[in-house]
Design an enzyme around this catalytic site. Structure first.
Site, mmCIF file in Angstrom:
data_model
loop_
_atom_site.group_PDB
_atom_site.id
_atom_site.type_symbol
_atom_site.label_atom_id
_atom_site.label_comp_id
_atom_site.label_asym_id
_atom_site.label_seq_id
_atom_site.Cartn_x
_atom_site.Cartn_y
_atom_site.Cartn_z
ATOM 1 N N ASP A 159 0.842 -1.203 0.000
ATOM 2 C CA ASP A 159 0.000 0.000 0.000
ATOM 3 C C ASP A 159 0.877 1.254 0.000
ATOM 4 O O ASP A 159 0.578 2.247 -0.663
ATOM 5 C CB ASP A 159 -0.918 -0.017 1.224
ATOM 6 C CG ASP A 159 -1.614 -1.357 1.344
ATOM 7 O OD1 ASP A 159 -2.351 -1.721 0.419
ATOM 8 O OD2 ASP A 159 -1.386 -2.093 2.336
ATOM 9 N N HIS A 187 -4.834 -3.195 6.388
ATOM 10 C CA HIS A 187 -4.688 -3.478 4.947
ATOM 11 C C HIS A 187 -6.076 -3.831 4.408
ATOM 12 O O HIS A 187 -6.364 -4.966 4.048
ATOM 13 C CB HIS A 187 -3.682 -4.617 4.740
ATOM 14 C CG HIS A 187 -3.540 -5.037 3.300
ATOM 15 N ND1 HIS A 187 -3.125 -4.197 2.306
ATOM 16 C CD2 HIS A 187 -3.775 -6.220 2.696
ATOM 17 C CE1 HIS A 187 -3.101 -4.842 1.149
ATOM 18 N NE2 HIS A 187 -3.508 -6.077 1.355
HETATM 19 P P1 NAD Z 1 -2.096 -18.540 -4.187
HETATM 20 O O1 NAD Z 1 -3.426 -19.182 -4.013
HETATM 21 O O2 NAD Z 1 -1.491 -18.447 -5.546
HETATM 22 O O3 NAD Z 1 -1.035 -19.280 -3.263
HETATM 23 C C1 NAD Z 1 -1.286 -19.565 -1.912
HETATM 24 C C2 NAD Z 1 -0.491 -20.799 -1.571
HETATM 25 O O4 NAD Z 1 -0.608 -21.014 -0.170
HETATM 26 C C3 NAD Z 1 -1.004 -22.062 -2.275
HETATM 27 O O5 NAD Z 1 0.062 -22.687 -2.978
HETATM 28 C C4 NAD Z 1 -1.510 -22.926 -1.122
HETATM 29 O O6 NAD Z 1 -1.295 -24.316 -1.345
HETATM 30 C C5 NAD Z 1 -0.652 -22.404 0.029
HETATM 31 N N1 NAD Z 1 -1.186 -22.685 1.364
HETATM 32 C C6 NAD Z 1 -2.478 -22.741 1.755
HETATM 33 N N2 NAD Z 1 -2.558 -23.096 3.045
HETATM 34 C C7 NAD Z 1 -1.279 -23.254 3.478
HETATM 35 C C8 NAD Z 1 -0.733 -23.637 4.714
HETATM 36 N N3 NAD Z 1 -1.480 -23.927 5.775
HETATM 37 N N4 NAD Z 1 0.622 -23.718 4.807
HETATM 38 C C9 NAD Z 1 1.408 -23.451 3.749
HETATM 39 N N5 NAD Z 1 0.933 -23.100 2.544
HETATM 40 C C10 NAD Z 1 -0.395 -22.988 2.417
HETATM 41 O O7 NAD Z 1 -2.191 -17.093 -3.513
HETATM 42 P P2 NAD Z 1 -1.200 -15.867 -3.676
HETATM 43 O O8 NAD Z 1 -1.633 -15.037 -4.807
HETATM 44 O O9 NAD Z 1 0.212 -16.326 -3.592
HETATM 45 O O10 NAD Z 1 -1.577 -15.028 -2.350
HETATM 46 C C11 NAD Z 1 -1.300 -15.524 -1.057
HETATM 47 C C12 NAD Z 1 -1.929 -14.625 0.007
HETATM 48 O O11 NAD Z 1 -1.351 -13.325 -0.024
HETATM 49 C C13 NAD Z 1 -3.449 -14.403 -0.186
HETATM 50 O O12 NAD Z 1 -4.088 -14.460 1.077
HETATM 51 C C14 NAD Z 1 -3.509 -12.997 -0.753
HETATM 52 O O13 NAD Z 1 -4.752 -12.382 -0.509
HETATM 53 C C15 NAD Z 1 -2.392 -12.350 0.025
HETATM 54 N N6 NAD Z 1 -1.897 -11.085 -0.501
HETATM 55 C C16 NAD Z 1 -1.571 -10.115 0.396
HETATM 56 C C17 NAD Z 1 -1.078 -8.899 -0.028
HETATM 57 C C18 NAD Z 1 -0.714 -7.823 0.970
HETATM 58 O O14 NAD Z 1 -0.375 -6.705 0.542
HETATM 59 N N7 NAD Z 1 -0.751 -8.051 2.269
HETATM 60 C C19 NAD Z 1 -0.898 -8.663 -1.399
HETATM 61 C C20 NAD Z 1 -1.239 -9.669 -2.306
HETATM 62 C C21 NAD Z 1 -1.741 -10.890 -1.846
HETATM 63 C C1 LMR Z 2 -3.685 -6.561 -2.560
HETATM 64 O O1 LMR Z 2 -3.777 -5.536 -1.891
HETATM 65 O O2 LMR Z 2 -3.372 -6.553 -3.771
HETATM 66 C C2 LMR Z 2 -3.925 -7.875 -1.883
HETATM 67 O O3 LMR Z 2 -4.227 -7.708 -0.540
HETATM 68 C C3 LMR Z 2 -4.898 -8.719 -2.591
HETATM 69 C C4 LMR Z 2 -6.313 -8.247 -2.345
HETATM 70 O O4 LMR Z 2 -7.149 -9.071 -1.940
HETATM 71 O O5 LMR Z 2 -6.584 -7.073 -2.584
#
Ligand code: NAD
Ligand code: LMR
Length: 325
Positions: A159, A187
């Site tokens: 962000d 967030h």
């Molecule tokens: P994705 O679905 O591509 O990958 C998630 C992975 O986590 C999968 O491979 C799954 O098997 C694994 N997983 C699920 N449960 C698990 C566990 N208990 N232990 C270990 N691994 C586990 O998702 P992604 O696009 O990589 O996103 C991951 C997370 O990050 C999501 O919750 C998404 O919303 C979040 N995210 C946060 C931000 C932020 O700014 N904070 C930004 C983008 C995404």
């Molecule tokens: C983001 O900010 O891109 C991530 O937290 C994914 C979402 O759910 O918005």
């Protein structure tokens, strides 16, 4: 190159963010070209096969800084003695969902991982990226009673980077000319990017843009950027999230002279209720972060910061009811 590799755990390593994150850590972008890194990669059992393929690709890069890779589905084995843990593994939201809708599905991941870290990685710096990141970090922290609360952060650096980039574009300046910008709160779409304390080439940002633009365009655009990316890409942000995860952990481990946005356990600063993990302007020295003190906040800023803190309190109450903390 120094002798002892730094051990960095990444959960959800076979996911979208993992696919961008691992290669950058392995190539030295987290800790520099002189520091060997050992990657400890956690996945759920059905994703281990895909993770093996990612490890083959890591091998094929022949990164001089990559000292080793361990993969597995047992948190205690993977987290053993790690210096840093990036908790990414969690379900991403789909179009039309709020991040808080993920609490029940994802929250329970962080009880077990918090407990495992508590047992085997007492000194780790733990950064939660998996959503809802702030409250998941709270869950991990509360399930790790022997670790210091300061060891648990959540990611709002994405962000922060978005806010910087959007302001730079508006003013036609480079992001390097913007200082002291920070995100406050959760967030989610209640987050508050504060331009009142932001400087652009030493000048207050609020002298360069008008209040209507800040209220009606800037704040909502920053706060809903994640949803806009989901709508456009059909999947949540991944490369930029990996980039921000590295930015946050690098600054935490190596320090920074800049003010950066970090979601950290509140000590009550600026009236944000103690204990919740909220984003603040922070500085980092010697591996320790501190909340920047003494900033002036007018009514406009205070109202928004408190509204976002209230969201965090409500998420905390929800996970309390679910028995996760
Ligand atoms: P994705 O679905 O591509 O990958 C998630 C992975 O986590 C999968 O491979 C799954 O098997 C694994 N997983 C699920 N449960 C698990 C566990 N208990 N232990 C270990 N691994 C586990 O998702 P992604 O696009 O990589 O996103 C991951 C997370 O990050 C999501 O919750 C998404 O919303 C979040 N995210 C946060 C931000 C932020 O700014 N904070 C930004 C983008 C995404
Ligand atoms: C983001 O900010 O891109 C991530 O937290 C994914 C979402 O759910 O918005």
């Amino acid at each position: 190159m120094s002798a002892t590799p730094v051990k960095v755990a990444v959960t959800g390593a076979a996911g979208q963010i993992g696919y961008s994150l691992l290669f950058r850590i392995a190539s030295g972008e987290l800790l520099g070209k002189d520091t060997p890194v050992e990657l400890r990669l956690l996945e759920i059992t059905p994703a281990l096969k895909a993770l093996e393929g990612v490890v083959m690709e890591l091998d094929d890069c022949a990164f001089p800084t990559l000292a080793g890779v361990v993969i597995g589905d047992d948190p205690e084995e993977i987290f053993a003695d790690v210096d840093g843990a990036m908790l990414v593994g969690a379900m991403p939201r789909k179009e039309g969902m709020d991040r808080a809708d993920l609490l029940a599905a994802n929250g329970k991941i962080f009880t077990g991982q918090g407990a495992a870290l508590n047992k085997v990685a007492p000194k780790a710096k733990v950064l939660v990226t998996g959503n809802p990141a702030n409250t998941n970090a709270l869950i991990a922290m509360r399930n790790a009673p022997d670790m210091a609360p300061e060891q648990f952060n959540a990611l709002t650096r994405l962000d922060h980077n978005r806010a910087k980039s959007m302001l730079a574009k508006k003013l036609g300046v480079s992001v390097a000319e913007i200082k002291d910008l920070a995100i406050w709160g959760n967030h989610d779409d209640s987050m508050y990017p504060d331009l009142f304390n932001t400087k652009v080439n030493g000048k207050a940002a609020t002298e360069l843009v008008d209040q209507t633009w800040i209220t009606e365009e800037y704040i909502p655009t920053v706060a809903t950027r994640g949803g806009a990316i989901i709508k456009a890409r059909g999947a949540s942000s991944a490369a930029s999230a990996a980039n921000a995860t590295i930015d946050h952990m690098r600054d935490w481990m190596l320090g920074t002279d800049e003010v950066v946005s970090m979601s950290v356990p509140s000590d009550g600063s600026y009236g944000v209720p103690e204990g919740i993990i909220s984003s603040f302007p922070c500085r980092v020295r010697g591996g320790k972060w501190e909340i920047v003190q003494g900033l002036e906040l007018g009514d406009f800023s205070r109202e928004r910061i408190m509204a976002s803190a209230a969201r965090l309190e409500s998420e905390r109450d929800q996970v309390q009811q679910l028995g996760l903390i």
